[in-house]
Design an enzyme around this catalytic site. Structure first.
Site, PDB file in Angstrom:
ATOM      1  N   SER A 240       0.842  -1.187   0.000  1.00 16.39           N
ATOM      2  CA  SER A 240       0.000   0.000   0.000  1.00 16.39           C
ATOM      3  C   SER A 240       0.883   1.246   0.000  1.00 16.39           C
ATOM      4  O   SER A 240       1.710   1.416  -0.891  1.00 16.39           O
ATOM      5  CB  SER A 240      -0.971  -0.037   1.183  1.00 16.39           C
ATOM      6  OG  SER A 240      -1.995   0.911   1.026  1.00 16.39           O
TER       7      SER A 240
ATOM      8  N   GLU B  95      -8.807  -6.007  -4.406  1.00 16.32           N
ATOM      9  CA  GLU B  95      -8.214  -4.998  -3.520  1.00 16.32           C
ATOM     10  C   GLU B  95      -9.250  -4.319  -2.619  1.00 16.32           C
ATOM     11  O   GLU B  95      -9.025  -4.095  -1.436  1.00 16.32           O
ATOM     12  CB  GLU B  95      -7.493  -3.928  -4.350  1.00 16.32           C
ATOM     13  CG  GLU B  95      -6.219  -4.400  -5.023  1.00 16.32           C
ATOM     14  CD  GLU B  95      -5.021  -4.384  -4.093  1.00 16.32           C
ATOM     15  OE1 GLU B  95      -5.168  -4.014  -2.911  1.00 16.32           O
ATOM     16  OE2 GLU B  95      -3.927  -4.760  -4.549  1.00 16.32           O
TER      17      GLU B  95
END
Length: 555
Positions: free
Chosen positions: A209, A344
């Site tokens: 991330s 995701e």
């Protein structure tokens, strides 16, 4: 796995049987410990809470990190250092003293062997959390799985939120303090990791991330040159919408005004913010555009991110946009492995549910932030209609179209930007690999909520690749070495550590039963990392083509 440890001692490392060990780093002696693996089939050496920079307190707040102090005697390295003050974007809690402190620049080192016959590859992990949340502690990043594969693992804390990413765009506070913390930790590794059995000439940085985006910034930054040799970007790149800076100087002044100081003077502003209590600088919302108020959520936008610094001939982290670094070929030549999970958006379905009505009312939110900042309203509305029609047709944005919303978020927030970053890397002799992570088992702790709300939403969410590399101690997950999930742990760790060791996730002597071919612009080879490893070509090609058409029309 631990042959040759015995009771050897030297000026730099001493192992006292099972339980404790001492090493001498540049700053002084450290007392660590020998810890049993969670799998029960070995042990490793753990050194926690090692200071890698001076405490960034007082006049050092917002500044680049300074060298760490030395100490006398033996310093215990048995507990993590404090977390950085933060708002946890998952639990929605403020984390302050005593658990958190501005004095948070600590790292952790885990080694399977302090005295190996040959130096071991090093893996240096950068945590995510939107540049405002998380730490390198074992709560989320237990080292047990990775160290079993013969690597030395380093995890770090770095300054977050305004403390780490505030910028006045001047010489005093150019920005990127949190990124410079990461550089300081990498320099510490170069100077000290050999003492832990690690090889400073074989360092792989990896992150997820905002940590993945951070890795991407290090690939670009001249400040990071020579400090690492391979890079793994997981579910995040500098191109991502949520990593896009906007008007950082205005945000700094808006923050001060929000806290009660209305000034146009840099000196007054800095003095005020350096003397503000730390809790006032965490989880602020210094919006300077009305659209920011609508976009201010964990999916779309963050106020304090890496920035482009004014180039005044000093030691800067980033002096141009990531896109321009790519175009000019100004980047660090290293092997790159990059990828995303297959679902995701499942990591934060509660936030998505809260946003459904907002997106239905203000369709401009479908347009990426990078375009919203540059285009006129008529073009934005035209593009938003195109995006909405592509994902929803004539259906309204509601609970009934949650599945479509989740796909839109995955594609627009992660997939396109990740593929675009990879394809934008200039030609190189260095290796590049693309993956999609699709493992599903009882370890997928972040997507359970999504499955309970919408049973059709099955897959690996944002963050869920991490639980096959690390043992998150807070989750207390059962480890059954005969289980399907453990097989996937072993596969995932093999791929990642093989890349760290050899620059190739599936070398010729690998027992993984698959050859992962390098990514090429023509064939776009990738590997799907699931229960079964499946090579393929042209991953998400239709997604890439659609979003490319949006950017081509906009910019």
């Amino acid at each position: 796995m631990h042959e040759g440890l015995g009771n050897e001692s030297s000026a730099s490392a001493r192992v006292q049987g099972h339980g404790e060990a001492k090493v001498k780093v540049e700053q002084g002696w450290l007392q660590g410990e020998q810890v049993d693996l969670v799998t029960g089939d070995g042990s490793y050496y753990s050194f926690k809470g090692i200071p890698y920079a001076a405490p960034p307190l007082g006049k050092l707040r917002f500044m680049a990190p300074q060298p760490p102090p030395s100490w006398e005697g033996v310093k215990e390295a048995l507990k993590h250092g404090p977390m950085c003050p933060q708002f946890d974007i998952f639990t929605k809690e403020l984390i302050l003293a005593p658990k958190a402190s501005e004095n948070c620049l600590y790292l952790n080192v885990y080694s399977p062997n302090l005295k190996p016959e040959q130096p071991l590859p090093v893996m240096f992990f950068i945590h995510g959390g939107g540049y405002k949340s998380d730490s390198g502690d074992v709560d989320h990043y237990g080292p047990d799985f990775l160290v079993e594969y013969g690597i030395v693992l380093v995890t770090i804390n770095y300054r977050l939120d305004a403390l780490g990413f505030l910028s006045l765009e001047n010489d005093d506070v150019p920005g990127n303090a949190g990124m410079k913390d990461q550089v300081a930790a990498l320099r510490w590794v170069q100077n000290n990791i050999a003492i832990f059995g690690g090889d400073p000439s074989n360092v792989t940085i990896f992150g997820e991330s905002a940590g993945g985006a951070s890795v991407g910034y290090h690939v670009l930054s001249p400040m990071s040159k020579g400090l690492f040799h391979r890079a793994i970007l997981m579910s995040g790149v500098p191109f991502c919408d949520w990593s896009t800076p906007y008007a950082p100087r205005r945000h700094a002044f808006a923050l001060a005004k929000q806290l009660g100081k209305n000034t146009k003077c840099d000196k007054e502003l800095l003095e005020f913010l350096q003397n503000a209590s730390v809790e006032k600088l965490v989880n602020t919302h210094p919006n300077v555009l009305i659209s920011e108020t609508l976009s201010d959520n964990s999916i779309k936008m963050y106020h304090f991110t890496p920035v482009v610094e004014k180039d005044r001939g000093r030691d800067h982290f980033l002096t141009d946009t990531p896109e321009n670094y790519m175009k000019k070929g100004n980047l660090n030549e290293v092997d790159v492995m990059i990828g995303h999970t297959d679902q995701e958006s499942l990591f934060d379905i509660d936030t998505v549910m809260e946003l459904l009505n907002t997106y239905e009312t203000f369709s401009e939110l479908f347009v990426p932030w990078k375009i919203l900042l540059k285009e006129r309203p008529s073009k934005i509305l035209k593009l938003s209609d195109k995006i909405k029609n592509h994902y929803f047709g004539e259906k309204p944005i509601s609970r009934e179209t949650l599945k479509e919303m989740m796909k839109y978020i995955s594609d627009s927030t992660f997939v396109y930007d990740i593929h675009n970053f990879l394809s934008s890397l200039p030609p190189s002799e260095k290796r590049r690999y693309l993956y999609q992570f699709s493992c599903v088992s009882e370890r997928n702790i972040y997507s359970r909520g999504a499955a309970s709300i919408c049973p059709d939403l099955i897959g690996a969410a944002h963050l869920e690749d991490l639980v096959y590399l690390f043992d998150p101690k807070y989750a207390n997950l059962t480890i059954d070495v005969t289980s399907k999930s453990y097989k996937m742990i072993k596969q995932t760790c093999s791929l990642f550590t093989n890349f760290a060791k050899y620059g190739n996730p599936t070398p010729q002597n690998s027992d993984l039963g698959v050859a992962w071919q390098q990514y090429q612009p023509k064939d776009k080879h990738y590997l799907d990392i699931g229960e079964i490893l499946k090579p393929g070509k042209n991953l998400k090609q239709h997604v890439i083509e659609f979003w490319q058409s949006i950017y081509d029309e906009a910019l």
